[in-house]
Design a protein around this motif. Structure first.
Motif, PDB file in Angstrom:
ATOM      1  N   GLU A 106      57.055  47.603 -30.841  1.00  0.00           N
ATOM      2  CA  GLU A 106      58.129  48.449 -31.364  1.00  0.00           C
ATOM      3  C   GLU A 106      58.507  48.031 -32.779  1.00  0.00           C
ATOM      4  O   GLU A 106      58.702  48.874 -33.660  1.00  0.00           O
ATOM      5  N   LYS A 112      58.252  36.800 -25.478  1.00  0.00           N
ATOM      6  CA  LYS A 112      58.475  36.215 -24.156  1.00  0.00           C
ATOM      7  C   LYS A 112      58.338  37.301 -23.098  1.00  0.00           C
ATOM      8  O   LYS A 112      58.842  38.405 -23.278  1.00  0.00           O
ATOM      9  N   PHE A 113      57.657  36.978 -22.026  1.00  0.00           N
ATOM     10  CA  PHE A 113      57.415  37.969 -20.974  1.00  0.00           C
ATOM     11  C   PHE A 113      58.716  38.260 -20.225  1.00  0.00           C
ATOM     12  O   PHE A 113      59.570  37.404 -20.072  1.00  0.00           O
ATOM     13  N   SER A 114      58.836  39.480 -19.726  1.00  0.00           N
ATOM     14  CA  SER A 114      60.036  39.817 -18.944  1.00  0.00           C
ATOM     15  C   SER A 114      59.680  40.686 -17.745  1.00  0.00           C
ATOM     16  O   SER A 114      60.477  41.511 -17.305  1.00  0.00           O
ATOM     17  N   GLY A 115      58.467  40.481 -17.211  1.00  0.00           N
ATOM     18  CA  GLY A 115      58.077  41.216 -16.003  1.00  0.00           C
ATOM     19  C   GLY A 115      58.740  40.627 -14.765  1.00  0.00           C
ATOM     20  O   GLY A 115      59.480  39.658 -14.842  1.00  0.00           O
ATOM     21  N   GLY A 116      58.443  41.231 -13.644  1.00  0.00           N
ATOM     22  CA  GLY A 116      58.972  40.765 -12.357  1.00  0.00           C
ATOM     23  C   GLY A 116      60.299  41.374 -12.037  1.00  0.00           C
ATOM     24  O   GLY A 116      60.874  42.074 -12.854  1.00  0.00           O
ATOM     25  N   TRP A 125      64.863  46.179 -25.071  1.00  0.00           N
ATOM     26  CA  TRP A 125      63.910  45.285 -24.412  1.00  0.00           C
ATOM     27  C   TRP A 125      64.687  44.105 -23.848  1.00  0.00           C
ATOM     28  O   TRP A 125      65.618  43.603 -24.492  1.00  0.00           O
ATOM     29  N   VAL A 150      58.378  44.782  -8.151  1.00  0.00           N
ATOM     30  CA  VAL A 150      57.307  43.820  -7.886  1.00  0.00           C
ATOM     31  C   VAL A 150      57.393  43.368  -6.436  1.00  0.00           C
ATOM     32  O   VAL A 150      58.487  43.286  -5.871  1.00  0.00           O
ATOM     33  N   LEU A 161      46.310  43.173 -30.808  1.00  0.00           N
ATOM     34  CA  LEU A 161      47.128  44.021 -29.928  1.00  0.00           C
ATOM     35  C   LEU A 161      48.585  43.578 -29.922  1.00  0.00           C
ATOM     36  O   LEU A 161      48.892  42.385 -30.005  1.00  0.00           O
ATOM     37  N   PHE A 162      49.466  44.573 -29.777  1.00  0.00           N
ATOM     38  CA  PHE A 162      50.912  44.300 -29.663  1.00  0.00           C
ATOM     39  C   PHE A 162      51.462  45.093 -28.486  1.00  0.00           C
ATOM     40  O   PHE A 162      50.999  46.205 -28.216  1.00  0.00           O
ATOM     41  N   PHE A 163      52.472  44.532 -27.839  1.00  0.00           N
ATOM     42  CA  PHE A 163      53.061  45.187 -26.667  1.00  0.00           C
ATOM     43  C   PHE A 163      54.576  45.107 -26.724  1.00  0.00           C
ATOM     44  O   PHE A 163      55.141  44.229 -27.379  1.00  0.00           O
ATOM     45  N   GLY A 164      55.215  46.019 -26.002  1.00  0.00           N
ATOM     46  CA  GLY A 164      56.655  45.950 -25.771  1.00  0.00           C
ATOM     47  C   GLY A 164      57.447  45.792 -27.048  1.00  0.00           C
ATOM     48  O   GLY A 164      57.256  46.542 -28.012  1.00  0.00           O
ATOM     49  N   PRO A 165      58.339  44.781 -27.078  1.00  0.00           N
ATOM     50  CA  PRO A 165      59.247  44.640 -28.232  1.00  0.00           C
ATOM     51  C   PRO A 165      58.516  44.343 -29.545  1.00  0.00           C
ATOM     52  O   PRO A 165      58.981  44.763 -30.608  1.00  0.00           O
ATOM     53  N   LEU A 223      54.955  34.016 -12.148  1.00  0.00           N
ATOM     54  CA  LEU A 223      54.672  35.369 -12.655  1.00  0.00           C
ATOM     55  C   LEU A 223      55.505  35.636 -13.909  1.00  0.00           C
ATOM     56  O   LEU A 223      55.003  36.149 -14.906  1.00  0.00           O
ATOM     57  N   ASP A 234      56.003  47.815 -20.231  1.00  0.00           N
ATOM     58  CA  ASP A 234      54.771  47.796 -20.996  1.00  0.00           C
ATOM     59  C   ASP A 234      54.013  46.546 -20.550  1.00  0.00           C
ATOM     60  O   ASP A 234      54.638  45.539 -20.181  1.00  0.00           O
ATOM     61  N   ALA A 294      46.091  38.886 -29.247  1.00  0.00           N
ATOM     62  CA  ALA A 294      47.404  39.499 -29.028  1.00  0.00           C
ATOM     63  C   ALA A 294      48.484  38.501 -29.397  1.00  0.00           C
ATOM     64  O   ALA A 294      48.346  37.302 -29.115  1.00  0.00           O
ATOM     65  N   HIS A 351      50.559  49.718 -31.696  1.00  0.00           N
ATOM     66  CA  HIS A 351      50.106  48.926 -30.557  1.00  0.00           C
ATOM     67  C   HIS A 351      48.851  48.123 -30.899  1.00  0.00           C
ATOM     68  O   HIS A 351      48.477  47.224 -30.171  1.00  0.00           O
ATOM     69  N   MET A 379      52.473  37.949 -28.695  1.00  0.00           N
ATOM     70  CA  MET A 379      53.351  38.494 -27.665  1.00  0.00           C
ATOM     71  C   MET A 379      54.725  37.851 -27.655  1.00  0.00           C
ATOM     72  O   MET A 379      54.870  36.640 -27.867  1.00  0.00           O
ATOM     73  N   HIS A 395      52.562  44.813  -8.865  1.00  0.00           N
ATOM     74  CA  HIS A 395      53.576  45.000  -9.916  1.00  0.00           C
ATOM     75  C   HIS A 395      53.474  46.426 -10.427  1.00  0.00           C
ATOM     76  O   HIS A 395      52.387  46.879 -10.760  1.00  0.00           O
ATOM     77  N   ILE A 428      53.878  41.120 -19.215  1.00  0.00           N
ATOM     78  CA  ILE A 428      54.546  42.381 -18.892  1.00  0.00           C
ATOM     79  C   ILE A 428      55.943  42.291 -19.507  1.00  0.00           C
ATOM     80  O   ILE A 428      56.564  41.224 -19.486  1.00  0.00           O
TER      81      ILE A 428
END
Lengths: 141, 79, 141, 79
Positions: free
Chosen positions: B12, B75-79, A136, A95, B5-9, A118, A53, B71, B17, B73, A83, A124
């Motif tokens: 949920e 902690k981010f967990s992308g990548g 998650w 990514v 706005l809300f995202f991800g965890p 990033l 997400d 928003a 959202h 949020m 990404h 993200i």
């Protein structure tokens, strides 16, 4: 030519990204890349897929800032970041980051800095889907 | 109205959202946070970052204009 | 499947190398690569092509040792190294290194270590061919 | 016979990619180097590394068997 910074559902070609980077300057002597992939195993659990997400508009503008910051900080000739979002299966690409510079040290350091940043800056979130259920991911500090 | 706005965890745990908060003169990001955290304590347990109009915000005393988009949020967990 | 370590005249595909690396393990979470390219400009001179000489058998065995050392030192799941010899034109690929690990730090550090060590250990020499003449490259310390 | 190989800038200065040196009992890598350096001083100015049978050698007192392959090499510039 595709944009240098993208968030997309579909997979990407590293050859294509590298060619786009090389086309930007013939002075590039070194290109460092990082590819993050979906492991099929994480913290002792089997992972069948990962779902993402994102705060799309902010994530894109943060990635663009990140690219500009890296170009300035390391004197890069060019950089690209892609990404994926949506659902990614085990073994698939998540990514891709590429940094091109005249010399290798700048390219290698910028690539590492970009993937580290990033993870800190870009809104993200990933959810691991395992045969036992979904969760998650909580990043380690 | 302020759009939240809300995202991800976080989305949920909230079950949505997006939510709307009435705008009032002088309202600050902290006020919106306090109001929602009282309603959704479990979701706000994992909130680490806030953004206003697509920019990271560190100073929660930021005043919000009408029609702002904020928003909260995890902690981010992308990548 | 092509060998993980090669010295060859012809160009290579990064997508193909990355696919080979990914095929070795689904536990790979990060792949770091370094691509060295022929710049068309070096130390203020225009470079039209680069020509390579190598002590072929020793260079190959040194590259194989280098790969094994990197796998052991950084706990990699796999690594690949391809170096071209013969003549390479400005903008073309010279060397490709890829390191795959469960986590990004090992992959990034191993990739950097391999390109640094390659330059120290592997008997290959490059000559720059410019409109003004040819010169063997003297590496900086 | 000992086969001596040269590459890149060293080969260019010597004018050959290979030479042969007569083997004699007790001959060491340093002896071969001294002999050739006297004949090709310009080439040996840029020699930094030696190898015997495809392995880096740091100890120049290494004794050489008959039919050894040695190399005297300039600083590498691959990658």
């Amino acid at each position: 030519m595709k944009e240098a910074v993208r968030i997309q559902q579909e997979d990407f070609s590293q050859d294509e990204e590298i060619r786009a980077l090389q086309a930007s300057s013939k002075r590039i002597g070194g290109i460092a890349t990082f590819l993050g992939c979906a492991r099929d195993f994480s913290e002792g659990r089997e992972v069948s897929e990962i779902s993402f997400d994102a705060y799309g508009s902010m994530a894109l503008s943060e990635l663009e800032k990140l690219r500009n910051d890296a170009i300035e900080k390391y004197g890069l000739l060019d950089a690209r970041i892609v990404h994926r979002i949506g659902t990614v299966k085990g073994g698939e690409n998540i990514v891709f980051i590429a940094a091109g510079a005249e010399h290798r040290v700048a390219a290698l350091e910028a690539c590492r800095w970009m993937i580290d940043e990033l993870k800190q800056r870009v809104p993200i979130w990933k959810k691991e889907i395992t045969p036992q259920g979904e969760a998650w991911v909580t990043p380690h500090p | 109205m302020i759009k939240v706005l809300f995202f991800g965890p976080v989305a949920e745990r909230i079950g949505h959202h997006a939510l709307q908060v009435e705008h009032r003169p002088g309202i600050r990001l902290q006020d919106v946070r306090d109001e929602l955290a009282a309603q959704y304590p479990q979701a706000f347990e994992i909130v680490c970052f806030a953004a206003a109009n697509g920019e990271h915000v560190r100073d929660m005393s930021l005043p919000l204009a009408d029609n702002s988009e904020v928003a909260f949020m995890a902690k981010f967990s992308g990548g």
